[in-house]
Design an enzyme around this catalytic site. Sequence first.
Site, PDB file in Angstrom:
ATOM      1  N   ASP A 215       0.901  -1.144   0.000  1.00 10.55           N
ATOM      2  CA  ASP A 215       0.000   0.000   0.000  1.00 10.55           C
ATOM      3  C   ASP A 215       0.937   1.190   0.000  1.00 10.55           C
ATOM      4  OD1 ASP A 215      -1.505   2.280   0.980  1.00 10.55           O
ATOM      5  OD2 ASP A 215      -3.115   0.839   1.317  1.00 10.55           O
ATOM      6  N   HIS A 216       1.066   1.852  -1.144  1.00  8.29           N
ATOM      7  CA  HIS A 216       2.155   2.829  -1.249  1.00  8.29           C
ATOM      8  C   HIS A 216       1.977   4.004  -0.287  1.00  8.29           C
ATOM      9  CE1 HIS A 216      -0.530   5.055  -3.996  1.00  8.29           C
ATOM     10  NE2 HIS A 216       0.258   6.081  -3.828  1.00  8.29           N
TER      11      HIS A 216
ATOM     12  N   HIS B 105      -5.851   2.812   1.122  1.00  6.44           N
ATOM     13  CA  HIS B 105      -4.958   3.900   1.543  1.00  6.44           C
ATOM     14  C   HIS B 105      -5.519   4.679   2.735  1.00  6.44           C
ATOM     15  CE1 HIS B 105      -3.007   2.912  -2.112  1.00  6.44           C
ATOM     16  NE2 HIS B 105      -3.732   3.655  -2.918  1.00  6.44           N
TER      17      HIS B 105
HETATM   18  C1  BG6 Z   1      -3.625   4.799  -6.488  1.00  7.41           C
HETATM   19  C2  BG6 Z   1      -4.981   4.917  -7.104  1.00  7.41           C
HETATM   20  O1  BG6 Z   1      -3.561   3.691  -5.641  1.00  7.41           O
HETATM   21  O2  BG6 Z   1      -3.338   5.965  -5.739  1.00  7.41           O
HETATM   22  C3  BG6 Z   1      -5.062   6.146  -7.985  1.00  7.41           C
HETATM   23  O3  BG6 Z   1      -5.285   3.768  -7.873  1.00  7.41           O
HETATM   24  C4  BG6 Z   1      -4.645   7.371  -7.208  1.00  7.41           C
HETATM   25  O4  BG6 Z   1      -6.375   6.302  -8.501  1.00  7.41           O
HETATM   26  C5  BG6 Z   1      -3.316   7.148  -6.509  1.00  7.41           C
HETATM   27  O5  BG6 Z   1      -4.570   8.464  -8.102  1.00  7.41           O
HETATM   28  C6  BG6 Z   1      -2.988   8.305  -5.602  1.00  7.41           C
HETATM   29  O6  BG6 Z   1      -1.687   8.168  -5.107  1.00  7.41           O
HETATM   30  P1  BG6 Z   1      -0.861   9.431  -4.667  1.00  7.41           P
HETATM   31  O7  BG6 Z   1       0.393   8.862  -4.101  1.00  7.41           O
HETATM   32  O8  BG6 Z   1      -0.653  10.278  -5.892  1.00  7.41           O
HETATM   33  O9  BG6 Z   1      -1.679  10.153  -3.654  1.00  7.41           O
END
Ligand code: BG6
Length: 513
Positions: free
Chosen positions: A200-201, A263
């Site tokens: 989960d980044h 997230h």
């Molecule tokens: C991803 C989603 O996991 O996270 C995208 O699939 C989203 O739809 C993105 O835009 C958002 O990540 P960050 O790091 O740009 O907030």
Amino acid sequence: MEAPAAVENPLRVGMRLERAAEPCAVVIFGASGDLARRKLIPALYRLVQERLLPAEFAIIGLGRTPMTDEEFREKMKASVAEFSESKTVDEEVWRSFAAKLQFLPSNIDRPECYGELAKRLEQVDAEHGTQGNRLFYLSVAPEFYAEAVKQLGEAGLTRQERGWVRVIIEKPFGTSLESARELNKQILRHLEESQVYRIDHYLGKETVQNLLVFRFANGIFEPMWNRQYIDHVQVTNAETVGVEGRGGYYEKSGVVRDMIQNHVFQVLSLVAMEPPSSLSAEDVRDEKIKAMNSAREFDGERVRLECVRGQYGAGSIGGKPVPGYREEQGVAPDSVTETFAAVTMWFDNWRWSGVPFYVRSGKRLAKRVTEIAIQFRAAPHALFGKAQEELSPNQLVIRIQPDEGITLRVAAKVPGQVTRIRDVNMDFRYGASFGVQLAEAYERLILDCILGDSTLYARKDMTERGWELVMPILDEWGARKEEASFPNYEAGSWGSEGSVKLLEQHGRRWRRP
Ligand code: BG6
């Protein structure tokens, strides 16, 4: 809240890793795909550049389109140039990185490809000294996750005989509670839970990790981190982008599946959890799941009263006109997929009883911002009368992105002969205090996996709990599609009107980040 100048990364002292990464081979499934190009290869390159990986290291890219090693290296070099933070490639670093890169044409569902992979891994062990340690990164379409793990298992590649074997699984992890459970079941037929790294980044973001430090390394916040002092919490996750050519995927997903279930819940659990007894992966994740287990379940009535959905129509972002969701490529003209949602969460436990957590997330909103705002209760008595009453109570805002930092809003006297009171901010900004570029989430997460640290990865129970919580929302909205009346917010606004009412019914309002 200024930090002393340049603090050394605690992970590296004098260019030595506190925990040294062991030799290993990284195998990327889907190496010519978008994620590999944009994130994985640039992250691995940075790790090599930062000397966080040992010399005994190699990367095997797998993909369907045949390519020579040289062609693969050229492509990856272009990706590093395009997608790395610095937008440049250091030739010397590149030479040593390229020497570790190779490509193997491969088809995920063909058993013979795994036999070839096994042979290639033996060779890599011999040539690069990777000692049988393997990290498989599944950067492929979700329908292949279980298949790839099964094939790896059947080819004997998940056995940890000579070294460790770990598998990183990308999102989305399932599309419903049932599918997430099934996926866990299938994966765990071939792997131990300790070998599975569900990414989960958001957990790799520096500021999300700082939540733990901020809460538990300081003495002053934790005593106030409860229902006695906190009135409510707002979590905002706003994006200005639309679906960016991913209409086909997004149509089946929507913001609850795409962002909230994973997230946002990860972030929320770090805000709501109890102090862990240690920083071990299990202790931290035990506390996170405990918090999420006390989150109140949704039912039809709660969905009607405490959940709001939205979908953007045409509007403008940064002064430029943008189309509505239904006009995006791959989206049905009468689509009822939600691109915005706001929900009220309650944690029915000792710490949080009666404290609402308002959560909103959406695409094509006014500003790109992810933040947690802790709104404290007002002072018990308004000694300064009206001047004080008109102020909003103290707020602690943790900005996850962009402009990462923490702001505490307090009341102060405006200089002058008359007593006037105004809000002022006490600010901590990562950029100003540390003067370093924050590492990309993928760098941290890949390194953690190589180090065998799964703290910042989602455990089985957490993936299922996320789905368990959102399923009633998705079911209820699915059953009442005709009531959606989409589009109901303009691109470039703060989402649907209903989200304002959600807080108004409790006499509160959203912050304007
Ligand atoms: C991803 C989603 O996991 O996270 C995208 O699939 C989203 O739809 C993105 O835009 C958002 O990540 P960050 O790091 O740009 O907030």
